[in-house]
Design a protein around this motif. Structure first.
Motif, PDB file in Angstrom:
ATOM      1  N   GLU A  71       0.826  -1.203   0.000  1.00  0.00           N
ATOM      2  CA  GLU A  71       0.000   0.000   0.000  1.00  0.00           C
ATOM      3  C   GLU A  71       0.863   1.258   0.000  1.00  0.00           C
ATOM      4  OE1 GLU A  71      -2.208  -1.002   3.421  1.00  0.00           O
ATOM      5  OE2 GLU A  71      -3.847  -1.869   2.264  1.00  0.00           O
ATOM      6  N   ILE A  72       2.059   1.143   0.542  1.00  0.00           N
ATOM      7  CA  ILE A  72       2.939   2.293   0.594  1.00  0.00           C
ATOM      8  C   ILE A  72       3.436   2.642  -0.809  1.00  0.00           C
ATOM      9  CG2 ILE A  72       5.205   3.042   1.408  1.00  0.00           C
ATOM     10  CD1 ILE A  72       4.532   1.487   4.002  1.00  0.00           C
TER      11      ILE A  72
ATOM     12  N   PRO B 156       2.467   0.994  -4.321  1.00  0.00           N
ATOM     13  CA  PRO B 156       1.906   0.011  -5.245  1.00  0.00           C
ATOM     14  C   PRO B 156       2.655   0.029  -6.571  1.00  0.00           C
ATOM     15  CG  PRO B 156       0.210   1.532  -4.443  1.00  0.00           C
ATOM     16  CD  PRO B 156       1.550   2.102  -4.081  1.00  0.00           C
ATOM     17  N   LYS B 157       2.502  -1.045  -7.330  1.00  0.00           N
ATOM     18  CA  LYS B 157       3.212  -1.131  -8.599  1.00  0.00           C
ATOM     19  C   LYS B 157       2.849   0.046  -9.502  1.00  0.00           C
ATOM     20  CE  LYS B 157       4.393  -3.991 -12.420  1.00  0.00           C
ATOM     21  NZ  LYS B 157       3.994  -4.859 -13.475  1.00  0.00           N
TER      22      LYS B 157
ATOM     23  N   GLU C 203       3.592   3.163  -9.068  1.00  0.00           N
ATOM     24  CA  GLU C 203       3.618   4.475  -8.422  1.00  0.00           C
ATOM     25  C   GLU C 203       5.061   4.843  -8.098  1.00  0.00           C
ATOM     26  OE1 GLU C 203       1.094   6.270  -8.283  1.00  0.00           O
ATOM     27  OE2 GLU C 203      -0.572   4.875  -8.537  1.00  0.00           O
TER      28      GLU C 203
END
Lengths: 220, 315
Positions: A168-169, A171-172, A174
């Motif tokens: 969540e920190i 994600p793919k 980003e």
């Protein structure tokens, strides 16, 4: 002259390493939970779930410095040798054991490379799923590397290491990480049992890793 | 600053109190015998430690004046928002709306506080963030649990940023004859609420029988709440010299903020129970995060701000 460049590179690696640790700590405020083992200098293979490129940095950064110095992550050479900067960070900052995931291309057996690193006295960080897990399942089926390591060096502790929240920190796809809290849980070590089959061992290893998931993640 | 001598007196008083509280904790620890008393003392020591932290941070920040306090509370909001959003529902499609929450909405809210733009900071999160953040999430086209995701994010922003930002906003209240002393209002609010919170705990432990909401928290009882509010009022009146209010006014305000604070802690307990965690974070190992320590103050701050502004403010 050569010696000078070598020293400069080593110094740069040290600085970049500390910088990465600081950055990872600022962004995710990671907390290590030593649930099944103590953070002591003992040879180990930390095997962890893999959901984000950041796990690599985090699993390494969260170790106490005296352990970090002796711990080498195992990583894919196709990613880490793509350009000079990556090669520097992967090879000299993390001192990663780079393995080739493509069977046809490789000249050296990945298991031999990892065993060689163990024989030098290093601990390893290994992502036995092989690829980043993008799906809804918490874990992908393990590849066989962990089993081969366990059978070749049966005395080394295999520590299940669950990295929570990192998908969540970052994600793919980003680039900017979210500053959420992250925990890394180290569970009780496992070893290959006498006469244990490959399948049974890998199942047991997967379960040992899943058992380290925090309740909040299981609930969802 | 004609508030200077009072601030110094207050600071020395608080430090003296904390030294005594720390010594008392150490003495109790030697004498403690049962498991139950050990647990009680652990909780007590954690509170005293967090008070030391609060006092040191507030004192350091106030050296830099209003800007220091705004920055301090912005950082506290950041830490609390991080604890909150770690536990809320989200998917990859929320990445941008969450980034905006941390790095755009939070700084703008505190900047608006700093430039004293009351008209905008009062509605910035309730109106603008409320309408625009769901757009950022919807544009990514992910319908799964959409309402739950946007609602939980908005709720987190309202409590940890909007409500919390009303503490430093107190510094800009225009109270006749009180100019330069506004920081004492923050000190009064924090001390009164923290005292009520810990005394509620003590009263509950000593004579608590009827739980307020058994499924939320077993340590919160109506007897404890009554004792907490009464104690809060007494502390509030004793520290009334910090404020511009008369005895009756200060008693009423103390009752109001302590009750609001206790209820705020209850609400946050409900969320923690729902999310299956004991504490919001791990600021102090095993004793909770920023949100656990400040939930009561955060709930009381906007009401306190608006009541004082409505009845006392000159502008």
């Amino acid at each position: 002259m050569k010696r000078l460049t070598r020293l400069t590179r080593r110094f740069a690696a040290l600085v970049v390493g500390h910088g990465l640790v600081l950055f990872a700590r600022l962004i995710t405020a990671p907390r290590a939970i030593w649930a099944g083992v103590e953070p002591v200098a003992k040879q180990r293979i930390y095997f962890a779930n893999h959901t984000s490129n950041g796990d690599f940095v985090l699993a390494w950064a969260v170790l106490p410095p005296h352990l970090r110095k002796k711990t080498r992550p195992v990583a894919a050479s196709d990613y880490w040798l793509k350009n000079k900067l990556r090669a520097f960070v992967g090879g000299e900052v993390f001192r990663a054991v780079l393995i080739n995931r493509e069977k046809e291309e490789r000249t050296e057996d990945p298991v031999d490379l990892m065993v060689a690193a163990l024989d030098e006295g290093s601990s390893l960080i290994l992502f036995p799923e092989g690829n980043r897990n993008m799906g809804p399942d918490p874990l992908l089926p393990f590849r066989t590397g962990l089993y081969h390591l366990a059978s070749k060096r049966p005395d080394v502790d295999l520590v299940p290491t669950w990295i929570a929240n990192l998908n969540e920190i970052l994600p793919k796809g980003e680039v900017i990480p979210l500053p959420l809290l992250c925990t890394i849980t180290y569970g009780e070590p496992i070893h290959l049992r006498r006469n244990e089959s490959k399948e049974a061992f890998l199942k047991r290893a997967e379960k040992a890793l899943l058992d380290q998931r925090p309740d909040t993640e299981v609930q969802e | 600053m004609n508030g200077q001598p009072d601030i110094v007196v207050l600071l020395f008083g608080v430090i003296l109190f904390l030294v005594l509280a720390t010594v008392l904790g150490a003495a109790l620890r030697k004498w403690a015998a049962t498991e139950w008393t050990m647990e009680f003392i652990d909780s007590y020591t954690a509170r005293v430690t967090s008070w030391w932290g609060m006092v040191v941070l507030l004192a350091l920040a106030s050296i830099f004046g209003r800007l220091g306090l705004v920055v301090l509370f912005a950082l506290i909001s950041f830490a609390a928002l991080r604890e909150f959003l770690t536990l809320t529902a989200k998917t990859r499609a929320d990445h941008w709306s969450l980034l905006l929450s941390f790095f755009v909405i939070l700084p703008i809210q505190y900047w608006l506080i700093y430039i004293d733009w009351y008209g905008l900071y009062s509605i910035f999160i309730p109106v603008y963030a409320y309408l625009f953040l769901p757009i950022a999430s919807a544009l990514r086209g992910e319908p799964t649990r959409f309402l739950r995701r946007v609602a939980e994010t908005q709720w987190g922003l309202m409590v940890t940023v909007f409500a919390a930002s009303h503490v430093p906003a107190l510094l800009w209240l225009d109270l006749p004859g009180f100019a330069g002393r506004e920081i004492l209002l923050i000190a009064w609010l924090v001390i009164v609420i923290q005292s009520a919170d810990v005394l509620q705990y003590v009263w509950s432990a000593v004579c608590g029988r009827t739980p307020v909401a058994e499924n939320l928290s077993r340590s919160k009882t109506w007897e404890g709440y009554a004792g907490g509010v009464v104690s809060g009022v007494i502390v509030g009146v004793l520290l009334g010299w910090l404020t511009p209010f008369t005895v009756w006014q200060v008693a009423l305000l103390a009752g109001m903020v302590t009750l609001m604070g206790l209820m705020g802690s209850l609400v946050m307990s409900a969320i923690k129970r729902d999310k299956g965690v004991r504490d919001w974070g791990t600021l102090i190992a095993g004793q909770g995060g920023f949100t656990d320590r400040l939930d009561a103050v955060v709930f009381a701050a906007p009401i306190f701000y608006h009541v004082v502004r409505f009845f006392w403010s000159g502008s």
